[in-house]
Design a protein around this motif. Structure first.
Motif, PDB file in Angstrom:
ATOM      1  N   PHE A 242       0.812  -1.213   0.000  1.00 49.27           N
ATOM      2  CA  PHE A 242       0.000   0.000   0.000  1.00 49.27           C
ATOM      3  C   PHE A 242       0.849   1.269   0.000  1.00 49.27           C
ATOM      4  CE2 PHE A 242      -3.193  -2.982   1.913  1.00 49.27           C
ATOM      5  CZ  PHE A 242      -4.043  -2.994   0.817  1.00 49.27           C
ATOM      6  N   ASP A 243       2.048   1.200   0.591  1.00 46.81           N
ATOM      7  CA  ASP A 243       2.948   2.347   0.605  1.00 46.81           C
ATOM      8  C   ASP A 243       3.507   2.656  -0.781  1.00 46.81           C
ATOM      9  OD1 ASP A 243       2.713   2.579   3.389  1.00 46.81           O
ATOM     10  OD2 ASP A 243       4.371   1.176   3.712  1.00 46.81           O
ATOM     11  N   LEU A 244       3.509   1.662  -1.669  1.00 44.40           N
ATOM     12  CA  LEU A 244       4.008   1.857  -3.028  1.00 44.40           C
ATOM     13  C   LEU A 244       3.040   2.666  -3.888  1.00 44.40           C
ATOM     14  CD1 LEU A 244       5.211  -1.802  -3.632  1.00 44.40           C
ATOM     15  CD2 LEU A 244       6.690   0.190  -3.259  1.00 44.40           C
ATOM     16  N   LEU A 245       1.789   2.747  -3.446  1.00 40.23           N
ATOM     17  CA  LEU A 245       0.737   3.390  -4.222  1.00 40.23           C
ATOM     18  C   LEU A 245       0.616   4.873  -3.882  1.00 40.23           C
ATOM     19  CD1 LEU A 245      -2.077   0.711  -3.728  1.00 40.23           C
ATOM     20  CD2 LEU A 245      -0.291   0.776  -5.501  1.00 40.23           C
ATOM     21  N   ALA A 246       0.438   5.697  -4.905  1.00 39.82           N
ATOM     22  CA  ALA A 246       0.131   7.106  -4.677  1.00 39.82           C
ATOM     23  C   ALA A 246      -1.251   7.195  -4.026  1.00 39.82           C
ATOM     24  CB  ALA A 246       0.144   7.862  -6.003  1.00 39.82           C
ATOM     25  N   ASP A 247      -1.477   8.252  -3.263  1.00 41.74           N
ATOM     26  CA  ASP A 247      -2.786   8.427  -2.615  1.00 41.74           C
ATOM     27  C   ASP A 247      -3.919   8.374  -3.627  1.00 41.74           C
ATOM     28  OD1 ASP A 247      -1.671   8.713  -0.085  1.00 41.74           O
ATOM     29  OD2 ASP A 247      -1.659  10.909  -0.181  1.00 41.74           O
ATOM     30  N   ASP A 248      -3.698   8.948  -4.811  1.00 42.18           N
ATOM     31  CA  ASP A 248      -4.734   9.034  -5.834  1.00 42.18           C
ATOM     32  C   ASP A 248      -4.534   8.014  -6.968  1.00 42.18           C
ATOM     33  OD1 ASP A 248      -2.454  10.207  -6.874  1.00 42.18           O
ATOM     34  OD2 ASP A 248      -3.487  11.973  -7.669  1.00 42.18           O
ATOM     35  N   VAL A 249      -3.912   6.887  -6.656  1.00 41.91           N
ATOM     36  CA  VAL A 249      -3.676   5.844  -7.652  1.00 41.91           C
ATOM     37  C   VAL A 249      -4.986   5.444  -8.334  1.00 41.91           C
ATOM     38  CG1 VAL A 249      -3.909   3.913  -6.008  1.00 41.91           C
ATOM     39  CG2 VAL A 249      -2.493   3.638  -8.072  1.00 41.91           C
ATOM     40  N   VAL A 250      -4.891   5.079  -9.597  1.00 46.61           N
ATOM     41  CA  VAL A 250      -6.040   4.589 -10.357  1.00 46.61           C
ATOM     42  C   VAL A 250      -5.761   3.146 -10.753  1.00 46.61           C
ATOM     43  CG1 VAL A 250      -7.341   4.824 -12.509  1.00 46.61           C
ATOM     44  CG2 VAL A 250      -6.645   6.864 -11.231  1.00 46.61           C
ATOM     45  N   PHE A 251      -6.683   2.253 -10.410  1.00 49.42           N
ATOM     46  CA  PHE A 251      -6.605   0.849 -10.805  1.00 49.42           C
ATOM     47  C   PHE A 251      -7.674   0.591 -11.854  1.00 49.42           C
ATOM     48  CE2 PHE A 251      -3.809   0.209  -7.403  1.00 49.42           C
ATOM     49  CZ  PHE A 251      -3.437  -1.125  -7.252  1.00 49.42           C
ATOM     50  N   ASP A 252      -7.268   0.005 -12.978  1.00 56.05           N
ATOM     51  CA  ASP A 252      -8.200  -0.435 -14.009  1.00 56.05           C
ATOM     52  C   ASP A 252      -8.042  -1.942 -14.172  1.00 56.05           C
ATOM     53  OD1 ASP A 252      -9.493   1.991 -14.840  1.00 56.05           O
ATOM     54  OD2 ASP A 252      -7.563   2.606 -15.690  1.00 56.05           O
ATOM     55  N   TYR A 253      -9.128  -2.656 -13.970  1.00 51.02           N
ATOM     56  CA  TYR A 253      -9.139  -4.111 -14.119  1.00 51.02           C
ATOM     57  C   TYR A 253      -9.663  -4.410 -15.517  1.00 51.02           C
ATOM     58  CZ  TYR A 253      -8.328  -3.839  -9.164  1.00 51.02           C
ATOM     59  OH  TYR A 253      -7.785  -3.540  -7.941  1.00 51.02           O
ATOM     60  N   ILE A 254      -8.738  -4.653 -16.441  1.00 51.61           N
ATOM     61  CA  ILE A 254      -9.060  -4.784 -17.854  1.00 51.61           C
ATOM     62  C   ILE A 254      -9.719  -6.128 -18.147  1.00 51.61           C
ATOM     63  CG2 ILE A 254      -8.140  -4.669 -20.202  1.00 51.61           C
ATOM     64  CD1 ILE A 254      -7.844  -2.041 -18.497  1.00 51.61           C
ATOM     65  N   ILE A 255      -9.093  -7.195 -17.718  1.00 54.63           N
ATOM     66  CA  ILE A 255      -9.680  -8.535 -17.829  1.00 54.63           C
ATOM     67  C   ILE A 255      -9.920  -9.013 -16.410  1.00 54.63           C
ATOM     68  CG2 ILE A 255      -9.381 -10.898 -18.619  1.00 54.63           C
ATOM     69  CD1 ILE A 255      -7.607  -9.836 -20.845  1.00 54.63           C
ATOM     70  N   THR A 256     -11.189  -9.234 -16.065  1.00 56.01           N
ATOM     71  CA  THR A 256     -11.565  -9.550 -14.698  1.00 56.01           C
ATOM     72  C   THR A 256     -12.805 -10.430 -14.707  1.00 56.01           C
ATOM     73  OG1 THR A 256     -11.923  -8.549 -12.524  1.00 56.01           O
ATOM     74  CG2 THR A 256     -12.896  -7.407 -14.390  1.00 56.01           C
ATOM     75  N   ILE A 257     -13.513 -10.486 -13.610  1.00 57.72           N
ATOM     76  CA  ILE A 257     -14.696 -11.335 -13.493  1.00 57.72           C
ATOM     77  C   ILE A 257     -15.944 -10.471 -13.303  1.00 57.72           C
ATOM     78  CG2 ILE A 257     -13.399 -13.299 -12.584  1.00 57.72           C
ATOM     79  CD1 ILE A 257     -14.402 -12.450  -9.781  1.00 57.72           C
ATOM     80  N   PRO A 258     -17.117 -11.024 -13.650  1.00 61.14           N
ATOM     81  CA  PRO A 258     -18.356 -10.262 -13.445  1.00 61.14           C
ATOM     82  C   PRO A 258     -18.531  -9.866 -11.976  1.00 61.14           C
ATOM     83  CG  PRO A 258     -18.763 -12.206 -14.781  1.00 61.14           C
ATOM     84  CD  PRO A 258     -17.351 -12.319 -14.271  1.00 61.14           C
ATOM     85  N   GLY A 259     -19.023  -8.666 -11.780  1.00 60.74           N
ATOM     86  CA  GLY A 259     -19.270  -8.176 -10.433  1.00 60.74           C
ATOM     87  C   GLY A 259     -18.077  -7.476  -9.800  1.00 60.74           C
ATOM     88  N   TYR A 260     -16.896  -7.603 -10.391  1.00 63.52           N
ATOM     89  CA  TYR A 260     -15.708  -6.934  -9.862  1.00 63.52           C
ATOM     90  C   TYR A 260     -15.618  -5.563 -10.526  1.00 63.52           C
ATOM     91  CZ  TYR A 260     -11.191  -7.181  -7.459  1.00 63.52           C
ATOM     92  OH  TYR A 260     -10.144  -7.009  -6.587  1.00 63.52           O
ATOM     93  N   PRO A 261     -15.280  -4.526  -9.792  1.00 59.50           N
ATOM     94  CA  PRO A 261     -15.233  -3.203 -10.419  1.00 59.50           C
ATOM     95  C   PRO A 261     -14.168  -3.141 -11.507  1.00 59.50           C
ATOM     96  CG  PRO A 261     -14.285  -3.122  -8.224  1.00 59.50           C
ATOM     97  CD  PRO A 261     -14.869  -4.494  -8.393  1.00 59.50           C
ATOM     98  N   ARG A 262     -14.428  -2.366 -12.507  1.00 60.61           N
ATOM     99  CA  ARG A 262     -13.476  -2.170 -13.596  1.00 60.61           C
ATOM    100  C   ARG A 262     -12.521  -1.012 -13.322  1.00 60.61           C
ATOM    101  NH1 ARG A 262     -13.069  -5.843 -17.612  1.00 60.61           N
ATOM    102  NH2 ARG A 262     -15.045  -6.835 -18.020  1.00 60.61           N
ATOM    103  N   HIS A 263     -12.931  -0.096 -12.449  1.00 57.91           N
ATOM    104  CA  HIS A 263     -12.157   1.122 -12.226  1.00 57.91           C
ATOM    105  C   HIS A 263     -12.268   1.506 -10.750  1.00 57.91           C
ATOM    106  CE1 HIS A 263     -10.445   5.012 -13.473  1.00 57.91           C
ATOM    107  NE2 HIS A 263     -11.287   5.559 -12.618  1.00 57.91           N
ATOM    108  N   VAL A 264     -11.115   1.704 -10.109  1.00 56.63           N
ATOM    109  CA  VAL A 264     -11.080   2.095  -8.701  1.00 56.63           C
ATOM    110  C   VAL A 264     -10.088   3.246  -8.565  1.00 56.63           C
ATOM    111  CG1 VAL A 264     -10.551   1.335  -6.349  1.00 56.63           C
ATOM    112  CG2 VAL A 264     -11.621  -0.248  -7.957  1.00 56.63           C
ATOM    113  N   GLU A 265     -10.480   4.266  -7.823  1.00 56.69           N
ATOM    114  CA  GLU A 265      -9.609   5.423  -7.629  1.00 56.69           C
ATOM    115  C   GLU A 265      -9.257   5.593  -6.165  1.00 56.69           C
ATOM    116  OE1 GLU A 265     -11.006   9.009  -9.460  1.00 56.69           O
ATOM    117  OE2 GLU A 265     -11.629   7.940 -11.280  1.00 56.69           O
ATOM    118  N   GLY A 266      -7.964   5.724  -5.893  1.00 57.95           N
ATOM    119  CA  GLY A 266      -7.474   6.011  -4.551  1.00 57.95           C
ATOM    120  C   GLY A 266      -6.975   4.782  -3.807  1.00 57.95           C
TER     121      GLY A 266
END
Length: 143
Positions: free
Chosen positions: A34-58
């Protein structure tokens, strides 16, 4: 020290955290995943499973997404790390695999991943994640 509380909640993901920390050693700063991540990091889950978010911020939102992971799957190890770093663009590609088990059934879980990270000022600012969704379906018994 990380600002994320109750790190014991994330024990199921320890092998994942350790392989990412290993892959980013000398590239990004931070003692814990978690320390490696910027406070405002953006995660995009390009290939994932149904029900999992595609985009998470922070960073906090990522932590809350990962916090209940251990109720479904526990990772025993992550391995086969390959690191590809373009120093000019700050892009790091991590290839790795995991092995673990499904909590409810004890069924084995294995998967392979590719994570494409953008590093800015020695912190991860963008994370694009790819995994094999069929491996998740096979482990959890989904159709």
């Amino acid at each position: 020290m990380t600002t994320i509380t109750d790190l014991d909640d994330f024990k199921a993901l320890d092998p994942f955290f350790r392989i990412i920390e290993q892959g980013l050693d000398g590239i990004a700063d931070g003692a814990h995943f978690f320390d490696l991540l910027a406070d405002d990091v953006v995660f995009d889950y390009i290939i994932t499973i149904p029900g999992y978010p595609r985009h998470v911020e922070g960073r906090e939102a990522v932590a809350e997404l990962y916090r209940p992971y251990g109720t479904a799957i526990v990772l025993d190890r992550c391995h086969d790390l390959a690191v590809h770093h373009d120093r000019e663009t700050g892009v790091v590609v991590l290839e790795y695999a995991s092995a673990g088990r499904v909590v409810a059934t004890g069924a084995p879980y294995t998967n392979r991943y590719i994570s494409v990270l953008t590093i800015t000022d020695r912190k991860v600012t963008h994370w694009r994640d790819y995994l094999d969704p069929v491996a998740v379906f096979d482990a959890l018994g989904w159709p």
